[in-house]
Enzyme design. Structure first.
Site, PDB file in Angstrom:
ATOM      1  N   ASP A  21      44.468  36.942  39.690  1.00  0.00           N
ATOM      2  CA  ASP A  21      44.769  38.603  40.451  1.00  0.00           C
ATOM      3  C   ASP A  21      45.410  39.821  40.692  1.00  0.00           C
ATOM      4  O   ASP A  21      46.278  39.382  41.219  1.00  0.00           O
ATOM      5  CB  ASP A  21      43.433  38.106  41.529  1.00  0.00           C
ATOM      6  CG  ASP A  21      42.421  39.248  41.546  1.00  0.00           C
ATOM      7  OD1 ASP A  21      42.068  40.086  40.904  1.00  0.00           O
ATOM      8  OD2 ASP A  21      41.232  39.574  42.502  1.00  0.00           O
ATOM      9  N   ASN A  69      33.129  40.639  34.540  1.00  0.00           N
ATOM     10  CA  ASN A  69      33.993  41.248  34.219  1.00  0.00           C
ATOM     11  C   ASN A  69      33.452  42.054  32.812  1.00  0.00           C
ATOM     12  O   ASN A  69      34.447  42.960  32.768  1.00  0.00           O
ATOM     13  CB  ASN A  69      35.015  40.669  34.032  1.00  0.00           C
ATOM     14  CG  ASN A  69      36.336  40.331  34.561  1.00  0.00           C
ATOM     15  OD1 ASN A  69      36.650  39.148  34.782  1.00  0.00           O
ATOM     16  ND2 ASN A  69      36.000  41.000  36.050  1.00  0.00           N
TER      17      ASN A  69
HETATM   18  C1  IPE Z   1      38.235  37.165  38.923  1.00  0.00           C
HETATM   19  O1  IPE Z   1      38.375  38.325  39.471  1.00  0.00           O
HETATM   20  C2  IPE Z   1      37.820  37.478  37.892  1.00  0.00           C
HETATM   21  C3  IPE Z   1      39.535  36.832  37.269  1.00  0.00           C
HETATM   22  C4  IPE Z   1      40.425  36.948  37.640  1.00  0.00           C
HETATM   23  C5  IPE Z   1      39.201  36.881  35.838  1.00  0.00           C
HETATM   24  P1  IPE Z   1      37.957  39.417  39.683  1.00  0.00           P
HETATM   25  O2  IPE Z   1      39.229  40.958  40.285  1.00  0.00           O
HETATM   26  O3  IPE Z   1      36.968  40.242  39.343  1.00  0.00           O
HETATM   27  O4  IPE Z   1      37.629  39.493  41.276  1.00  0.00           O
HETATM   28  P2  IPE Z   1      36.480  40.322  42.094  1.00  0.00           P
HETATM   29  O5  IPE Z   1      35.520  41.548  42.157  1.00  0.00           O
HETATM   30  O6  IPE Z   1      37.530  41.095  43.079  1.00  0.00           O
HETATM   31  O7  IPE Z   1      35.946  39.514  43.426  1.00  0.00           O
HETATM   32  C1  IPE Z   2      43.127  40.220  37.014  1.00  0.00           C
HETATM   33  O1  IPE Z   2      43.048  41.375  37.512  1.00  0.00           O
HETATM   34  C2  IPE Z   2      42.145  40.209  35.924  1.00  0.00           C
HETATM   35  C3  IPE Z   2      40.622  40.052  35.192  1.00  0.00           C
HETATM   36  C4  IPE Z   2      40.322  40.375  36.556  1.00  0.00           C
HETATM   37  C5  IPE Z   2      40.300  40.378  34.083  1.00  0.00           C
HETATM   38  P1  IPE Z   2      42.403  43.217  37.802  1.00  0.00           P
HETATM   39  O2  IPE Z   2      41.695  43.791  36.921  1.00  0.00           O
HETATM   40  O3  IPE Z   2      40.889  41.946  38.363  1.00  0.00           O
HETATM   41  O4  IPE Z   2      43.521  43.140  39.302  1.00  0.00           O
HETATM   42  P2  IPE Z   2      43.016  43.891  40.467  1.00  0.00           P
HETATM   43  O5  IPE Z   2      41.943  43.107  41.047  1.00  0.00           O
HETATM   44  O6  IPE Z   2      42.337  45.446  40.032  1.00  0.00           O
HETATM   45  O7  IPE Z   2      43.986  44.542  41.186  1.00  0.00           O
HETATM   46 MG    MG Z   3      40.847  41.859  40.503  1.00  0.00          MG
END
Ligand code: IPE
Ligand code: IPE
Ligand code: MG
Length: 243
Positions: A21, A69
């Site tokens: 993340d 997502n």
């Molecule tokens: C969790 O990250 C999913 C992945 C890393 C693929 P998100 O960024 O989607 O999670 P939330 O929404 O902050 O919980």
């Molecule tokens: C994790 O990084 C990757 C996916 C969930 C695909 P994020 O895209 O959630 O990055 P933040 O949490 O918005 O910084």
């Molecule tokens: Mg995230």
């Protein structure tokens, strides 16, 4: 001194799960589009996967794209799908003896993405080193719902007795049925939650949260996390004296 020198090679976790993340925030901090963060994150996947294989980790399960997502803006979803195709480095997997696999509701992925992933799964299927598993279109609640449906169907068809339903049977119906439960779960990016990842499988997993955004996570950070894991006493409900 590097954390690498502190790692006990006899106590490497067999299965490490990672919630990767922080890509979006990492990019924003640099004044760039979120997609730029995802591209940088893909590089980190290769660095960490190669190092995990070197350390002797048997299963590395990366939360790559969750069921939730799909609700992101369409252009971000499209960019992530394109990146999946572009960042599959089969040569690196072959060089490191890595077996590539996927879990999740992968039928929902675009056809060209799934075809490319399946090619890589096929080409690396004889590799005997680390299993690198991408969780794609994955969520734990989806997986448990599917497992429940399958079990109900088997009961209905008299293939399974209700009294035979055990934890083992449930585990066997999950997409993770070919591996042991995670010993260690790392979440980068500062959030302290599981976001629907491996809920059943993480019943007794050691959890580790760090603030580093995924694109900045590196070998040293991985070594540090493993050293932290190795300091812990896994009691599984027993007392310290029993261990
Ligand atoms: C969790 O990250 C999913 C992945 C890393 C693929 P998100 O960024 O989607 O999670 P939330 O929404 O902050 O919980
Ligand atoms: C994790 O990084 C990757 C996916 C969930 C695909 P994020 O895209 O959630 O990055 P933040 O949490 O918005 O910084
Ligand atoms: Mg995230």
């Amino acid at each position: 001194m590097s954390y690498r020198d502190k790692i006990n090679m006899d106590r490497i976790p067999q299965h490490v799960a990672i919630i990767m993340d922080g890509n979006g925030r990492w990019a924003k901090q640099k004044g760039k589009a979120r997609t730029f963060g995802h591209q940088a994150g893909a590089q980190t996947v290769h660095t960490i996967a190669s190092e995990a294989a070197r350390l002797g980790i048997k299963y590395l399960t990366l939360y790559t794209f969750s069921t939730e997502n799909w609700n992101r803006p369409a252009d971000e979803v499209a960019a992530l799908m394109a990146l999946l195709i572009d960042s599959i480095e089969e040569d690196t997997f072959m060089k490191n003896n890595i077996r590539f696999r996927i879990i999740g509701n992968v039928e929902k992925l675009p056809k060209d993405v799934l075809t490319r992933l399946n090619q890589c799964i096929e080409h690396t299927s004889k590799n005997t080193g680390m299993n690198l598993i991408l969780a794609l279109s994955y969520s734990s609640k989806w997986e448990l719902t599917e497992a429940t449906k399958q079990i109900a169907q088997e009961v209905k068809e008299n293939k399974l007795e209700i009294d035979s339903i055990s934890e083992k049977v449930i585990s066997a119906h999950l997409t993770t049925n070919f591996m042991s439960d995670p010993d260690f779960l790392i979440r980068t990016g500062g959030e302290i939650r599981l976001s629907n990842y491996l809920l059943w499988q993480c019943a007794y997993t050691e959890l580790y949260f760090c603030n580093t955004y995924w694109p900045d996570f590196n070998k040293e950070e991985l070594w540090k996390a493993i050293c932290d894991y190795q300091q812990r006493e896994r009691r599984f409900g027993k007392t310290s004296e029993q261990i």
